[in-house]
Design an enzyme around this catalytic site. Structure first.
Site, PDB file in Angstrom:
ATOM      1  N   HIS A 187      -6.012   2.761   1.737  1.00 63.46           N
ATOM      2  CA  HIS A 187      -5.284   3.914   2.293  1.00 63.46           C
ATOM      3  C   HIS A 187      -5.931   4.495   3.558  1.00 63.46           C
ATOM      4  O   HIS A 187      -5.264   4.708   4.566  1.00 63.46           O
ATOM      5  CB  HIS A 187      -5.187   5.028   1.254  1.00 63.46           C
ATOM      6  N   ASP A 225       0.904  -1.147   0.000  1.00 63.30           N
ATOM      7  CA  ASP A 225       0.000   0.000   0.000  1.00 63.30           C
ATOM      8  C   ASP A 225       0.941   1.194   0.000  1.00 63.30           C
ATOM      9  O   ASP A 225       1.563   1.502   1.012  1.00 63.30           O
ATOM     10  CB  ASP A 225      -0.887   0.011   1.254  1.00 63.30           C
ATOM     11  N   HIS A 226       1.060   1.846  -1.153  1.00 65.67           N
ATOM     12  CA  HIS A 226       2.155   2.821  -1.282  1.00 65.67           C
ATOM     13  C   HIS A 226       2.028   3.974  -0.288  1.00 65.67           C
ATOM     14  O   HIS A 226       2.999   4.669  -0.006  1.00 65.67           O
ATOM     15  CB  HIS A 226       2.278   3.334  -2.729  1.00 65.67           C
TER      16      HIS A 226
HETATM   17  N1  LIG Z   1      -0.016   2.826 -12.486  1.00 68.65           N
HETATM   18  C1  LIG Z   1       0.013   3.197 -11.228  1.00 68.65           C
HETATM   19  O1  LIG Z   1       0.359   4.341 -10.877  1.00 68.65           O
HETATM   20  C2  LIG Z   1      -0.372   2.236 -10.139  1.00 68.65           C
HETATM   21  C3  LIG Z   1      -0.445   2.713  -8.813  1.00 68.65           C
HETATM   22  C4  LIG Z   1      -0.762   1.815  -7.789  1.00 68.65           C
HETATM   23  C5  LIG Z   1      -0.999   0.494  -8.083  1.00 68.65           C
HETATM   24  N2  LIG Z   1      -0.937   0.060  -9.387  1.00 68.65           N
HETATM   25  C6  LIG Z   1      -1.173  -1.373  -9.642  1.00 68.65           C
HETATM   26  O2  LIG Z   1      -0.084  -1.891 -10.402  1.00 68.65           O
HETATM   27  C7  LIG Z   1      -0.538  -2.883 -11.297  1.00 68.65           C
HETATM   28  C8  LIG Z   1      -0.107  -2.512 -12.711  1.00 68.65           C
HETATM   29  O3  LIG Z   1      -0.698  -1.287 -13.056  1.00 68.65           O
HETATM   30  P1  LIG Z   1      -0.231  -0.477 -14.370  1.00 68.65           P
HETATM   31  O4  LIG Z   1      -0.904   0.845 -14.258  1.00 68.65           O
HETATM   32  O5  LIG Z   1       1.223  -0.519 -14.540  1.00 68.65           O
HETATM   33  O6  LIG Z   1      -0.958  -1.326 -15.530  1.00 68.65           O
HETATM   34  P2  LIG Z   1      -0.633  -1.262 -17.086  1.00 68.65           P
HETATM   35  O7  LIG Z   1      -0.040   0.031 -17.462  1.00 68.65           O
HETATM   36  O8  LIG Z   1      -1.887  -1.703 -17.769  1.00 68.65           O
HETATM   37  O9  LIG Z   1       0.488  -2.387 -17.289  1.00 68.65           O
HETATM   38  C9  LIG Z   1       0.184  -3.747 -17.306  1.00 68.65           C
HETATM   39  C10 LIG Z   1       1.424  -4.529 -17.623  1.00 68.65           C
HETATM   40  O10 LIG Z   1       1.077  -5.910 -17.663  1.00 68.65           O
HETATM   41  C11 LIG Z   1       1.526  -6.451 -18.903  1.00 68.65           C
HETATM   42  N3  LIG Z   1       0.598  -7.498 -19.328  1.00 68.65           N
HETATM   43  C12 LIG Z   1      -0.732  -7.413 -19.495  1.00 68.65           C
HETATM   44  N4  LIG Z   1      -1.226  -8.613 -19.852  1.00 68.65           N
HETATM   45  C13 LIG Z   1      -0.169  -9.456 -19.914  1.00 68.65           C
HETATM   46  C14 LIG Z   1      -0.037 -10.826 -20.183  1.00 68.65           C
HETATM   47  N5  LIG Z   1      -1.091 -11.601 -20.452  1.00 68.65           N
HETATM   48  N6  LIG Z   1       1.185 -11.367 -20.152  1.00 68.65           N
HETATM   49  C15 LIG Z   1       2.285 -10.611 -19.873  1.00 68.65           C
HETATM   50  N7  LIG Z   1       2.219  -9.298 -19.591  1.00 68.65           N
HETATM   51  C16 LIG Z   1       1.002  -8.739 -19.602  1.00 68.65           C
HETATM   52  C17 LIG Z   1       1.524  -5.297 -19.851  1.00 68.65           C
HETATM   53  O11 LIG Z   1       2.415  -5.600 -20.886  1.00 68.65           O
HETATM   54  P3  LIG Z   1       2.146  -5.262 -22.415  1.00 68.65           P
HETATM   55  O12 LIG Z   1       1.468  -3.944 -22.444  1.00 68.65           O
HETATM   56  O13 LIG Z   1       3.487  -5.292 -23.013  1.00 68.65           O
HETATM   57  O14 LIG Z   1       1.237  -6.357 -22.873  1.00 68.65           O
HETATM   58  C18 LIG Z   1       2.046  -4.184 -18.954  1.00 68.65           C
HETATM   59  O15 LIG Z   1       3.445  -4.295 -18.839  1.00 68.65           O
HETATM   60  C19 LIG Z   1      -2.058  -2.964 -11.105  1.00 68.65           C
HETATM   61  O16 LIG Z   1      -2.341  -3.986 -10.190  1.00 68.65           O
HETATM   62  C20 LIG Z   1      -2.404  -1.633 -10.494  1.00 68.65           C
HETATM   63  O17 LIG Z   1      -3.564  -1.710  -9.677  1.00 68.65           O
HETATM   64  C21 LIG Z   1      -0.629   0.904 -10.405  1.00 68.65           C
END
Ligand SMILES: NC(=O)c1ccc[n+]([C@@H]2O[C@H](COP(=O)([O-])OP(=O)(O)OC[C@H]3O[C@@H](n4cnc5c(N)ncnc54)[C@H](OP(=O)(O)O)[C@@H]3O)[C@@H](O)[C@H]2O)c1
Length: 495
Positions: free
Chosen positions: A240, A177-178
């Protein structure tokens, strides 16, 4: 003795890795906080190779690093970056991963697997790691960092925890939980337990009520599709805000070790009084900002809440009958996270007050972001008057006392702790589930005819009028303590 340290990032081409993880790991490297012999292996579907991954990550570092970027430092760091294209649903790709790790590692190594993927992949990834023995600890530490959200309700959180526990021991799991990585959140513990003067008054005898505000200025933007199925209660409160409640309300732990602190936090969660269906209309407010349904990706008549306020009670000796008011929303007037502790007024009003003025209570404001610091509002005599008093503010700001650059990003702290196996700032399975146990009935009750109506509010305001009436009906007001506001009680008419 481990030969090297491997960090595997599942979802390495995603937004989280670009904006938070890679910059955090780069800064840890600059500060010489991660082991010298390490490799970071990115895994995602995109058809990249090591070179392309390094180029992409360099652009991310330039854009998102909060410290002075140095190309020379980047070059050194980038030599530790590797990438493999694979699919989370293809077992063969995990065989490739296992081979790749063996090639990169010089002998027995510690490994940290970071699940920066959509939550539906958390279990399948861990199961593959288990199947191939990649998380067996015979030849080094094996840790798995799980991103939020931990489920979307109690049942799904429990199913995820159960699934994880079939492959991993609880001490190998780091649920992130950041918020807990923020310095000002960690300072809550130091403030409470490294100072002798606050703890004696930190209870129902002296505290009138507690407020916690997590306000966002932005709307749903590109997260609309996700957010519309989630809402603010799941997105902000379950994790949070409830974490902040437990830090404010917990008893002093026996020591500063992960289990002691997490035990005390869990006791708070167990003592939170459930909100029943009969109380739902009086104890909660839910709202949606005007224009939300026109956002691309949002259902035409969406009933998803973008704002919520609730009153909760903690049934224990310290907090019985002290209300905790929580609010959070999108498209609010300002981005800020803050905790306000309002103390009780003195028992006797000794000094004359102008007509229509009420006695002012002391307020302790703890600003988590953006202006990390602490404010204490107390009464002082106005000079050259007989006995007129006025509220003044005593302030501490991190940036003044420790310098602008001394505040690391939350992900830096959390990545380092996970690498070192320190679970203090991570959520245990039971805590995540207890939090859902409180949130689930509210979500359920909101769907019933007894639930409060979905009110609307203007973007850029402080939420629906009902949220102000919620407190004013008890003679209280939402308090702002951050930034320029310096412990200001907002007049409801000027909200
Ligand atoms: N973004 C934030 O600021 C943030 C903050 C807090 C928590 N989170 C959490 O972090 C996690 C990721 O979030 P995100 O925003 O980074 O999501 P995102 O931008 O949609 O990235 C998803 C990643 O997963 C990969 N992926 C998707 N399907 C795949 C598959 N079948 N096999 C292999 N790779 C696959 C995608 O790769 P490709 O695009 O190359 O397919 C991409 O690298 C989530 O659980 C989110 O709740 C994110």
């Amino acid at each position: 003795m481990s030969g090297s340290t491997s960090i595997v990032i599942f979802g390495a081409s995603g937004d989280l890795n670009h904006r938070k993880l890679l910059p955090a790991l780069f800064n840890l490297y600059r500060k010489k906080r991660i082991p010298e012999n390490f490799q970071i292996l990115g895994f995602a579907t995109r058809d990249w190779d090591d070179h392309k991954f390094r180029t992409e990550m360099e652009a991310a570092a330039v854009q998102f690093c909060t410290f002075d970027y140095s190309y020379d430092e980047w070059l050194d760091f980038s030599e530790h970056l590797y990438y493999m294209s694979g699919n989370f649903t293809n077992p063969d790709d995990f065989e490739v991963l296992a081979d790749r790790l063996q090639q990169l590692e010089s002998g027995p190594s510690d490994r940290m697997f970071y699940l920066a993927s959509a939550p539906r992949f958390f279990l399948p990834i861990v199961q593959e790691l288990g199947r191939l023995g990649l998380v067996d600890e015979a030849e080094g530490k094996r840790r798995v960092v799980v991103e939020k959200p931990i489920g979307t309700d109690l049942a799904s959180a429990h199913a995820l925890n159960e699934g994880l526990s079939q492959v991993l021991k609880e001490e190998q799991i780091f649920r992130i939980d950041h918020y807990l990585g923020k310095e000002s959140v960690q300072n809550l513990l130091v403030f409470r337990f490294a100072n002798a003067i606050f703890e004696p008054i930190w209870n129902r005898n002296y505290i009138d009520h507690v407020q916690i505000t997590v306000a966002e200025e932005v709307g749903v933007a590109h997260r609309a599709g996700y957010y519309d199925n989630v809402g603010v209660l799941r997105d902000m409160f379950q994790n949070h805000l409830i974490q902040l409640v437990s830090l404010v309300a917990m008893e002093p732990p026996a020591n500063f070790e992960a289990d002691s602190i997490r035990d005390e936090k869990v006791k708070v969660l167990r003592s939170i009084r459930p909100i029943t269906i009969d109380e739902i209309a009086t104890e909660t407010v839910r709202g949606q900002y005007r224009g939300y349904c026109e956002s691309p990706g949002v259902a035409e008549r969406s009933q998803t809440e973008t704002f919520a306020a609730l009153r909760l009670y903690i049934d224990n000796w310290r907090w019985q009958d002290v209300p905790f008011y929580l609010r959070s929303g999108k498209k609010l007037a300002e981005k800020c996270t803050e905790i306000a502790i309002q103390f009780k007024c003195p028992p006797v009003q000794m000094f004359p007050l102008p007509q229509d003025f009420e006695m002012t209570a002391n307020i302790l404001g703890m600003c988590i972001q953006p202006d990390e610091g602490i404010h204490l509002k107390f009464e002082a005599k106005v000079p050259d008057t007989a006995a007129e008093t006025r509220s003044v503010d005593m302030e501490f700001h991190y940036r003044d006392s420790f310098g602008e650059t001394s505040i690391p990003e939350a992900y830096e702290r959390l990545c380092l702790d996970a690498l070192q196996g320190d679970a203090t700032l991570f959520t245990r399975a039971g805590a995540a589930e207890l939090s859902w146990k409180f949130i689930d009935p509210i979500l359920e009750a909101w769907k019933s005819p007894n639930g409060p109506p979905l009110t609307s509010y203007e973007p850029g305001s402080w939420g629906p009028d009902e949220a102000h009436e919620f407190l004013s009906s008890e003679g209280r007001w939402w308090i702002r303590t951050c930034g320029d506001h310096a412990v200001q009680v907002i007049d409801p008419l000027k909200k």
